[in-house]
Design a protein around this motif. Structure first.
Motif, PDB file in Angstrom:
ATOM      1  N   CYS A  46       0.833  -1.203   0.000  1.00 23.53           N
ATOM      2  CA  CYS A  46       0.000   0.000   0.000  1.00 23.53           C
ATOM      3  C   CYS A  46       0.867   1.253   0.000  1.00 23.53           C
ATOM      4  O   CYS A  46       2.082   1.189   0.207  1.00 23.53           O
ATOM      5  N   GLU A  81      -4.293  12.001  -7.418  1.00 18.60           N
ATOM      6  CA  GLU A  81      -5.585  11.306  -7.412  1.00 18.60           C
ATOM      7  C   GLU A  81      -6.763  12.273  -7.253  1.00 18.60           C
ATOM      8  O   GLU A  81      -7.916  11.837  -7.202  1.00 18.60           O
ATOM      9  N   LYS A 137      -3.800   4.119   0.053  1.00 13.21           N
ATOM     10  CA  LYS A 137      -4.155   3.625  -1.276  1.00 13.21           C
ATOM     11  C   LYS A 137      -3.562   2.226  -1.451  1.00 13.21           C
ATOM     12  O   LYS A 137      -2.404   1.984  -1.090  1.00 13.21           O
ATOM     13  N   PHE A 138      -4.376   1.318  -2.014  1.00 11.04           N
ATOM     14  CA  PHE A 138      -3.856  -0.020  -2.284  1.00 11.04           C
ATOM     15  C   PHE A 138      -4.667  -0.691  -3.385  1.00 11.04           C
ATOM     16  O   PHE A 138      -5.811  -0.305  -3.670  1.00 11.04           O
ATOM     17  N   ASN A 139      -4.051  -1.676  -4.012  1.00 15.42           N
ATOM     18  CA  ASN A 139      -4.708  -2.479  -5.046  1.00 15.42           C
ATOM     19  C   ASN A 139      -4.855  -3.905  -4.542  1.00 15.42           C
ATOM     20  O   ASN A 139      -3.974  -4.428  -3.842  1.00 15.42           O
ATOM     21  N   ASN A 141      -6.596  -7.686  -6.172  1.00 19.20           N
ATOM     22  CA  ASN A 141      -7.394  -8.477  -7.104  1.00 19.20           C
ATOM     23  C   ASN A 141      -7.989  -7.613  -8.218  1.00 19.20           C
ATOM     24  O   ASN A 141      -9.194  -7.658  -8.491  1.00 19.20           O
ATOM     25  N   LYS A 142      -7.130  -6.800  -8.841  1.00 23.12           N
ATOM     26  CA  LYS A 142      -7.475  -5.922  -9.963  1.00 23.12           C
ATOM     27  C   LYS A 142      -8.405  -4.762  -9.562  1.00 23.12           C
ATOM     28  O   LYS A 142      -8.872  -4.030 -10.438  1.00 23.12           O
ATOM     29  N   GLN A 143      -8.657  -4.601  -8.261  1.00 17.61           N
ATOM     30  CA  GLN A 143      -9.481  -3.489  -7.787  1.00 17.61           C
ATOM     31  C   GLN A 143      -8.570  -2.440  -7.145  1.00 17.61           C
ATOM     32  O   GLN A 143      -7.541  -2.767  -6.550  1.00 17.61           O
ATOM     33  N   LYS A 144      -8.984  -1.178  -7.245  1.00 13.69           N
ATOM     34  CA  LYS A 144      -8.213  -0.066  -6.706  1.00 13.69           C
ATOM     35  C   LYS A 144      -9.003   0.570  -5.554  1.00 13.69           C
ATOM     36  O   LYS A 144     -10.183   0.904  -5.721  1.00 13.69           O
ATOM     37  N   TYR A 145      -8.334   0.731  -4.413  1.00 11.42           N
ATOM     38  CA  TYR A 145      -9.025   1.202  -3.217  1.00 11.42           C
ATOM     39  C   TYR A 145      -8.317   2.404  -2.579  1.00 11.42           C
ATOM     40  O   TYR A 145      -7.095   2.560  -2.705  1.00 11.42           O
ATOM     41  N   ASP A 168     -13.922   1.948  -3.249  1.00  4.94           N
ATOM     42  CA  ASP A 168     -13.474   1.221  -4.435  1.00  4.94           C
ATOM     43  C   ASP A 168     -13.522   2.209  -5.600  1.00  4.94           C
ATOM     44  O   ASP A 168     -14.597   2.634  -6.022  1.00  4.94           O
ATOM     45  N   SER A 170     -12.049   1.699  -8.625  1.00  2.00           N
ATOM     46  CA  SER A 170     -11.638   1.015  -9.848  1.00  2.00           C
ATOM     47  C   SER A 170     -12.302   1.631 -11.069  1.00  2.00           C
ATOM     48  O   SER A 170     -11.692   1.768 -12.132  1.00  2.00           O
TER      49      SER A 170
END
Length: 257
Positions: A46, A81, A137-139, A141-145, A168, A170
């Motif tokens: 993260c 962001e 901020k972290f990714n 399983n292909k999701q961006k959070y 989420d 993403s």
């Protein structure tokens, strides 16, 4: 005869004391000081947004009367962001206004109180006088959070719990927020894929006045964190802190023993 009875009584009492002592020592040896880092063998990668680098965009009066003034600050947290934080400040004012502290992500604005109260929210609901503890901020399983960790400074306690708002992001056209209530963690260690099944997990536990004895695992399925009743950690409270009772716990993913 009385002397013999007294000696027997003292002997039995000493046996009971020894048994209690051994039991206490056994319990103590079976307890580990609780830490979220014990729940998993690894952690999620993260990026922490450095709140020390936050920049004020403006500060303006939004409500004024003979009783006091309410000002609103707009603070930029992350330029890349486009993340902003809107903070209300009350000076000698107890006015109930509709506007509340808010978070803005890529032009989408969210009232913190609205997210916390959900359908129950209206202008009469108590304010959360928010204070940002962490923004992460972290990714996964292909999701961006993006996770916001928020404390309510109107309720000062020795061991405060922290509200987590997990966004989420993403799809910026469909930003979705999970309001995970107030709980004890202040960083990302409460999130992981504890059982390595490809789903994001959340470890829920409260301390202080809202102390709960069991920490439960929740799994994110179809935009909902679902309770996993069979995975829990027993956390016992005493005068020196919070300790894990590994004998009564049912958690096999980290190192709680």
């Amino acid at each position: 005869m009385k002397r013999i009875s007294l000696l027997v009584l003292l002997f039995v009492s000493s046996l009971n004391f020894g048994q209690n002592l051994n039991s206490s020592e056994l319990d103590k040896s079976n307890s580990v000081l609780f830490s979220y880092s014990l729940l998993a063998k690894d952690s999620l990668r993260c990026d922490y947004i450095d709140l020390n680098n936050a920049k004020q965009i403006y500060s303006k009066v939004i409500d004024s009367s003979s009783h006091g003034v309410i000002t609103e600050q707009k603070i930029m947290l992350d330029d890349a962001e486009s993340i902003f934080y809107y903070k209300l400040n009350f000076a000698n004012s107890d006015a109930q206004i509709k506007k509340r502290d808010a978070i803005e992500i890529q032009g989408h604005k969210f009232n913190i109180d609205s997210l916390y109260y959900g359908r129950k929210f209206n202008r009469k609901m108590p304010y959360i006088f928010s204070s940002l503890v962490n923004v992460i901020k972290f990714n996964f399983n292909k999701q961006k959070y993006i996770a916001f960790y928020i404390q309510d400074v109107s309720n000062p306690v020795t061991l405060p719990n922290t509200l987590i708002l997990l966004f989420d992001i993403s799809d910026l056209k469909d930003i979705f927020c999970y309001s995970l209530d107030f709980q004890a963690s202040e960083d990302l260690k409460c999130f992981n894929d504890f059982d390595n099944d490809g789903f994001l997990d959340f470890a829920d536990w409260k301390q202080g006045y809202d102390y709960q004895k069991k920490l439960f695992r929740y799994k994110l399925i179809n935009r909902k964190f679902v309770l996993q009743k069979k995975d829990f950690v027993i956390i016992e409270e005493n005068s020196s802190g919070y300790y894990i009772n590994s004998k009564l716990s049912n958690w096999s993913y980290g190192n709680i023993k």
